[in-house]
Design a protein around this motif. Structure first.
Motif, PDB file in Angstrom:
ATOM      1  N   SER A 293      45.343  48.560  27.685  1.00  0.00           N
ATOM      2  CA  SER A 293      44.650  47.456  28.353  1.00  0.00           C
ATOM      3  C   SER A 293      44.104  48.009  29.662  1.00  0.00           C
ATOM      4  N   PRO A 294      42.872  48.513  29.663  1.00  0.00           N
ATOM      5  CA  PRO A 294      42.378  49.292  30.797  1.00  0.00           C
ATOM      6  C   PRO A 294      42.005  48.480  32.020  1.00  0.00           C
ATOM      7  N   VAL A 295      41.971  47.153  31.883  1.00  0.00           N
ATOM      8  CA  VAL A 295      41.474  46.326  32.987  1.00  0.00           C
ATOM      9  C   VAL A 295      42.228  45.006  33.033  1.00  0.00           C
ATOM     10  N   ILE A 296      42.408  44.488  34.232  1.00  0.00           N
ATOM     11  CA  ILE A 296      42.950  43.144  34.433  1.00  0.00           C
ATOM     12  C   ILE A 296      42.284  42.578  35.679  1.00  0.00           C
ATOM     13  N   GLY A 297      42.096  41.285  35.697  1.00  0.00           N
ATOM     14  CA  GLY A 297      41.340  40.684  36.785  1.00  0.00           C
ATOM     15  C   GLY A 297      42.147  39.765  37.674  1.00  0.00           C
ATOM     16  N   ARG A 298      41.655  39.584  38.871  1.00  0.00           N
ATOM     17  CA  ARG A 298      42.148  38.599  39.820  1.00  0.00           C
ATOM     18  C   ARG A 298      40.935  37.932  40.464  1.00  0.00           C
ATOM     19  N   THR A 299      41.158  36.829  41.184  1.00  0.00           N
ATOM     20  CA  THR A 299      40.092  36.112  41.861  1.00  0.00           C
ATOM     21  C   THR A 299      40.482  35.876  43.309  1.00  0.00           C
ATOM     22  N   THR A 300      39.575  36.150  44.221  1.00  0.00           N
ATOM     23  CA  THR A 300      39.884  35.925  45.636  1.00  0.00           C
ATOM     24  C   THR A 300      40.061  34.423  45.880  1.00  0.00           C
ATOM     25  N   SER A 301      41.140  34.064  46.543  1.00  0.00           N
ATOM     26  CA  SER A 301      41.390  32.653  46.842  1.00  0.00           C
ATOM     27  C   SER A 301      40.548  32.166  48.019  1.00  0.00           C
ATOM     28  N   GLY A 302      39.961  33.092  48.752  1.00  0.00           N
ATOM     29  CA  GLY A 302      39.082  32.783  49.879  1.00  0.00           C
ATOM     30  C   GLY A 302      38.466  34.077  50.360  1.00  0.00           C
ATOM     31  N   PRO A 303      37.580  34.017  51.356  1.00  0.00           N
ATOM     32  CA  PRO A 303      37.005  35.252  51.886  1.00  0.00           C
ATOM     33  C   PRO A 303      38.102  36.191  52.388  1.00  0.00           C
TER      34      PRO A 303
END
Length: 407
Positions: A293-303
Motif C-alpha cells: 500500500s504505497p500511499v495513504i492520505g490525510r487532510t489538513t484540519s486548517g491552514p
C-alpha cells in the motif's frame, strides 16, 4: 517536472510536481516515480488532483504523528468524505479521529491482542504447511494465486468468523475499496461495475450482521463489546467490515512481493532456509522494499505549515510510503533488499494513533507462509514473468508462475 507557478495559477510559492501518481506510467515504473516524489522536496503540489504529496521519511512521520493538524476523518483517500458523497459509509477505525476513533480502536486492539494471536499461531502454521505441502507435490504452480492469495483468504476470514459461502466476493470488494481511495478513473469504474453485477454489496452487508458471525471468532468478540456498551452495534458491524475491506489485499500483496524479492536473490533465500528466524525480518524488509500500500492520505484540519510550505485548510496530503521507505536520509543502501537488515521503523503500517491495528495478524500470516515454504523448498524458479495488479492504491502481483525444487 518540478516547477513553481505564479499567481495566475493560484499557486504562488508552492513547489509543484506535475505528475499523475495514478497513471499507467507511474504503475509501470514505480521506483522511478518514487524517486521523483522524493526529489521534489519535502512536500509538493500535484495540480492534476489539487493535492499535496510527500515521500520523505521525516515529513511523513510528522503528518502521521499529528492527527489534530492532519485528520483522517475527512477520508484517507482522495475523496473528502465530509464534503463529498463516499462510495460507502466511512470506516469508524480508519476514517475517524479521536474521540470517535478511540473506543473502536480499543476494542479492535483487544480483539487482535498478542495473546489472542498466539492462540491462532498453531492454526496458521498448520494451514500454511498443508498448503505448501500440496503445492510442492505439484512442483509447478502460481505463487501469487495458490499461496500468497490463498492463505490469507482462508485464515483471516476464518478467524473473523465469516461464512465460508460467498468468499469469492471478498477480492472484488477489497479491490473496489482500494481503487475508490484513488481518483474516480477507469480502474474505479470497472471495479464498481464488477461488484454491482455480482451482488457483492449485498454479500458484505449480510456478512457484517451479528447473526452471520461464527461464535468464538474475532467478529463475535467485537459484537460482545457492543453488547457490553463499549461501542454501538452499528460500529461493531463496521469493524467487522474492516476484515472484509482492508485486512486481506495488503497482506496478500506484501507476501507476494516479499517472495519475488527472495526468489530473485537466491543468496537471500538460502539465508532464510538456513535460519527460519529470519522469516519475520524477511517480511518486514519486503514491506520496506516494496510497500504493498504505497500511499495513504490525510487532510489538513486548517491552514498549517509543513516542512516550510504553507498549506491551506481541508487540503489533501498524500504520504507516499513507498518513496519514504527508501529515503536515503533514513536508510543505508535503501534500494537493496537485505533480510539481515533490521527494518524497524518502516512506514508500511503507519505510525501514531492510526497505525495499522492488524499489523500483527499480517506478520503472523507472512511468517507462517515463509517458514513453511523455506522448510520444504530448496529453490524457486520463475516460469514466466510476474504480472502486476492494476489498482489505484495498491502494488503487487496477481500472478507469479513458478517451479520449485523440493528440499
Amino acid at each position: 517536472m518540478l516547477e513553481t507557478q505564479d499567481n495566475q495559477g493560484g499557486m504562488h510559492g508552492r513547489p509543484v510536481l506535475d505528475v499523475d501518481p495514478f497513471s499507467q506510467e507511474a504503475r509501470d515504473n514505480p521506483e522511478a516515480f518514487d524517486r521523483a516524489v522524493r526529489a521534489a522536496g519535502p512536500v509538493a503540489w500535484i495540480p492534476k488532483y489539487g493535492v499535496w504529496i510527500t515521500g520523505q521519511d521525516a515529513v511523513v512521520r510528522e503528518v502521521f504523528s499529528d492527527w489534530r493538524r492532519f485528520s483522517s476523518a475527512y477520508g484517507t483517500g482522495m475523496t473528502n468524505v465530509i464534503r463529498e458523497e463516499p462510495w460507502r459509509k466511512p470506516s469508524v477505525i480508519l476514517e475517524a479521529d479521536p474521540p470517535v476513533h478511540t473506543p473502536n480502536r480499543k476494542v479492535l486492539s483487544r480483539v487482535l491482542s498478542v495473546p489472542a494471536l498466539r492462540r491462532l499461531e498453531a492454526d496458521f502454521k498448520r494451514e500454511a504447511e498443508r498448503m505448501v505441502d500440496a503445492l510442492v507435490e505439484r512442483r509447478r504452480f502460481d505463487l501469487a494465486e495458490d499461496l500468497a492469495f490463498a492463505f490469507p483468504f482462508k485464515v483471516l476470514p476464518d478467524a473473523a468468523g465469516l461464512s465460508p459461502d460467498g468468499r469469492h466476493h471478498l477480492m472484488p470488494y477489497s479491490t473496489l475499496n482500494f481503487n475508490a481511495m484513488g481518483p474516480k478513473n477507469a480502474l474505479y469504474q470497472e471495479a464498481r461495475r464488477v461488484v454491482e453485477e455480482q451482488g457483492t454489496f449485498e454479500y458484505v452487508s449480510a456478512q457484517m450482521r451479528e447473526e452471520n458471525i461464527r461464535p468464538g471468532s474475532f467478529g463475535a468478540e467485537i459484537y460482545a463489546a457492543a453488547h457490553a456498551g463499549e461501542i454501538t452495534m452499528e460500529e461493531a458491524g463496521m469493524l467487522v467490515r474492516a476484515f472484509i475491506s482492508a485486512g486481506i489485499d495488503t497482506t496478500v500483496f506484501g507476501i507476494g512481493m516479499t517472495l519475488v524479492a527472495l526468489l530473485e536473490r537466491p543468496e537471500q533465500w538460502d539465508m532464510l532456509r538456513a535460519d527460519p528466524e529470519l522469516a519475520r525480518p524477511a517480511f518486514e524488509e519486503g514491506l520496506r522494499f516494496n510497500a504493498p500500500s504505497p500511499v495513504i492520505g490525510r487532510t489538513t484540519s486548517g491552514p498549517t505549515e509543513l516542512a516550510g510550505v504553507q498549506l491551506g485548510g481541508e487540503e489533501k496530503v498524500l504520504m507516499w510510503l513507498a518513496a519514504a521507505n527508501r529515503d536515503p536520509a533514513r536508510w543505508e543502501r535503501p534500494d537493496e533488499y537485505d533480510i539481515t537488515r533490521r527494518p524497524v521503523g518502516h512506514l508500511a503500517f503507519g505510525v501514531g494513533v492510526h497505525g495499522c491495528v492488524g499489523q500483527m495478524v499480517a506478520r503472523l500470516e507472512a511468517e507462517a507462509v515463509l517458514r513453511a515454504l523455506a522448510a520444504r523448498v530448496k529453490r524457486i524458479h520463475l516460469t514466466g514473468a510476474p504480472e502486476k495488479v492494476n489498482i489505484n492504491w495498491l502494488r503487487g502481483y496477481h500472478s507469479i508462475p513458478v517451479e520449485v525444487e523440493p528440499a
